[in-house]
Design an enzyme around this catalytic site. Structure first.
Site, short mmCIF file in Angstrom:
data_model
loop_
_atom_site.label_atom_id
_atom_site.label_comp_id
_atom_site.label_asym_id
_atom_site.label_seq_id
_atom_site.Cartn_x
_atom_site.Cartn_y
_atom_site.Cartn_z
N ALA A 15 0.86 -1.19 0.00
CA ALA A 15 0.00 0.00 0.00
C ALA A 15 0.89 1.23 0.00
O ALA A 15 2.08 1.16 0.33
CB ALA A 15 -0.92 0.01 1.21
N PHE A 16 0.33 2.36 -0.37
CA PHE A 16 1.16 3.57 -0.51
C PHE A 16 1.79 4.01 0.80
O PHE A 16 2.76 4.76 0.80
CB PHE A 16 0.32 4.73 -1.10
CG PHE A 16 -0.51 5.48 -0.09
CD1 PHE A 16 -1.74 5.01 0.31
CD2 PHE A 16 -0.04 6.66 0.47
CE1 PHE A 16 -2.50 5.70 1.26
CE2 PHE A 16 -0.79 7.36 1.40
CZ PHE A 16 -2.02 6.88 1.81
N LYS A 17 1.27 3.52 1.91
CA LYS A 17 1.81 3.90 3.21
C LYS A 17 3.30 3.56 3.34
O LYS A 17 4.03 4.22 4.06
CB LYS A 17 1.04 3.19 4.33
CG LYS A 17 -0.46 3.37 4.33
CD LYS A 17 -0.87 4.68 4.95
CE LYS A 17 -2.32 4.84 5.38
NZ LYS A 17 -3.38 4.35 4.55
N ASP A 18 3.74 2.52 2.61
CA ASP A 18 5.16 2.14 2.67
C ASP A 18 6.08 3.27 2.23
O ASP A 18 7.20 3.39 2.71
CB ASP A 18 5.43 0.95 1.74
CG ASP A 18 4.89 -0.37 2.28
OD1 ASP A 18 4.96 -0.58 3.51
OD2 ASP A 18 4.40 -1.18 1.47
#
Ligand code: PLP
Length: 458
Positions: free
Chosen positions: A109-112
């Site tokens: 997910a983009f959170k990485d």
């Protein structure tokens, strides 16, 4: 660069301070006192850089007093080594969809993208050199795993992740509860994400507890997250090369789309930021009608957006009232005493200049996934689908970049309902799915959570 709180601009803080604290002591959010604004020539130069170089340039503006540029560049390079895309993100054209794939990190997910940098910043800023730091995170599904992947096995750091029990996808939970080592504690709270976030925010505001456990946070209220996310707005806009650019952003806590707003303020020519919400549409209502009124959270097919208290909206408020900290404080106390506040006509007008908003229902989300799978043989996840839906409803597809925030495999149950097409399992997951899960379940109650943490950090 100096930082201030949205509720008190008289006290300033360093980058290191705000990075470690997450939330200001007065309950406000940290924002930079002023920002770098690039002129056209500078923007053109930025457009020639690689992702790593661009990230170094942009992020350095915000932390130059605490870290050297060379160290920052090394740190960023190290952070993105494990991404499966060499450029960190991928831009892709699928039919009429201009997709920005932000999900090639270790937890899909983009959170990485922000979290990997944050993990290394803890080491770089030596915040845990002599004393264990306890990081408390609330997650609607993706932040938790990204934080664990970034902070696993780090010396003198413990991570406590609170997720809403039974309200995230099975694979989201699996990733989160199987990859951690001894410094990671997963807790399922019998409540919603908003309940988890409230527990974390309340603990931050309780100075004695915060100090006792040397508490830090990596939720999107942490400014460093926003800073890392500004980068891909620039990078993808440069790739797109369209004169007119909008971004459609699957939105929950208003962190990601606020990074887009910062990119615009820094000089990136963005027309409109489209706030795509699911049925938890507090932001859609706030932007379209001016009333900010949280209601009860409803579980949807895009769980990472099941948020009714969009914390980062306070940063936008602060900006549109021209840094009037008193005004923000009074709107926020109105929110806590009356359960809502309203924007005046002038404020609404300012917001509408940069933002538009659109709600996408679960039914529409499923249709969008199915349509794209059938017609274009491509699978998108339910969060990304809301951004496609919003952009389609607003008739802005041709000039809009869609932020793809998660890999569809993370939401396999929903994909199977929408379409019979197979999603290939990404490599990152191959050794996770059979592992044993480890988490505890607690009541939705701050004192239980505090006792749990105190017991573990003893
Ligand atoms: C966190 C998340 C969002 C929402 O981002 P905010 O910054 O909270 O608005 C959207 N999609 C996915 C997949 C997420 O994990």
């Amino acid at each position: 660069m100096e930082y201030i709180s949205t509720r008190n601009k008289n006290q300033s803080y360093s980058f290191k301070d705000i990075f470690l604290r997450g939330l200001a002591p007065d309950g406000g959010l940290f924002v930079p006192k002023n920002i770098k604004i690039y002129n056209e020539d500078e923007i053109k130069k930025l457009s020639e850089l690689s992702y790593i170089e661009l990230a170094t340039e942009i992020i350095f503006n915000f932390c130059s007093s605490d870290i050297t540029k060379t160290n920052l560049k090394n740190l960023i390079q190290k952070s993105y080594k494990i991404f499966s895309s060499e450029e960190v993100i991928k831009t892709n054209k699928i039919g009429d969809i201009n997709l920005v794939e932000l999900y090639h990190g270790p937890t899909l997910a983009f959170k990485d993208i922000a979290m990997q940098v944050l993990g290394n910043l803890y080491d770089e800023l030596k915040v845990s050199a002599n004393k264990t730091v306890n990081i408390i995170v609330a997650t609607s599904g993706d932040t938790g795993s990204a934080a664990i992947a970034a902070l696993n096995d780090r010396k003198n750091i413990n991570v406590f992740v609170l997720h809403p029990d039974n309200k995230i996808s099975k694979i989201q939970r699996k990733i989160m509860t199987t990859i951690g080592s001894d410094n990671i504690y997963n807790v399922a709270i019998k409540g919603s994400f908003d309940d988890c976030q409230k527990i974390v925010k309340d603990m931050f505001s309780e100075n004695s507890f915060r100090e006792k456990i040397n508490m830090s946070g990596v939720n999107s209220i942490n400014w460093a997250r926003i800073v890392c996310q500004i980068v891909y707005y620039f990078y993808s806009a440069f790739k797109f090369k369209n004169k007119k650019i909008n971004f459609s952003v699957p939105t929950g806590n208003f962190g990601d789309v606020f990074a887009g707003y910062m990119a615009k303020k820094m000089g990136l020519p963005i027309e409109k930021l489209i706030v795509a919400t699911n049925e938890n549409n507090i932001l859609e209502r706030a932007i379209n009608s001016g009333e900010y009124k949280p209601s009860k959270v409803r579980q949807s097919l895009s769980p990472s957006m099941d948020v009714q208290i969009a914390s980062n909206f306070e940063r936008l408020l602060f900006d549109i009232v021209k840094n009037d900290d008193k005004k923000v404080s009074s709107l926020m106390s109105e929110l806590s005493s009356n359960g809502s506040f309203s924007l005046d006509e002038e404020q609404k007008k300012i917001i509408k200049k940069d933002f538009c908003a659109c709600k996408v229902s679960d039914k529409e989300t499923l249709e969008i996934i199915k349509n794209i799978a059938d017609k274009l043989d491509f699978i998108i996840d339910p969060h990304t689908a809301t951004a496609v839906g919003a952009s389609k409803k607003l008739n802005l597809m041709s000039e809009t970049l869609i932020l793809g925030t998660a890999h569809p495999y993370k939401f396999l149950e929903t994909i199977k309902v929408a379409t019979s097409k197979e999603v290939k399992m990404p490599n990152q997951l191959s050794n996770i799915l059979d592992k044993k899960e480890k988490y505890d379940i607690l009541e939705n109650n701050i004192s239980d959570v505090k006792s749990y943490i105190l017991e573990k950090v003893k």
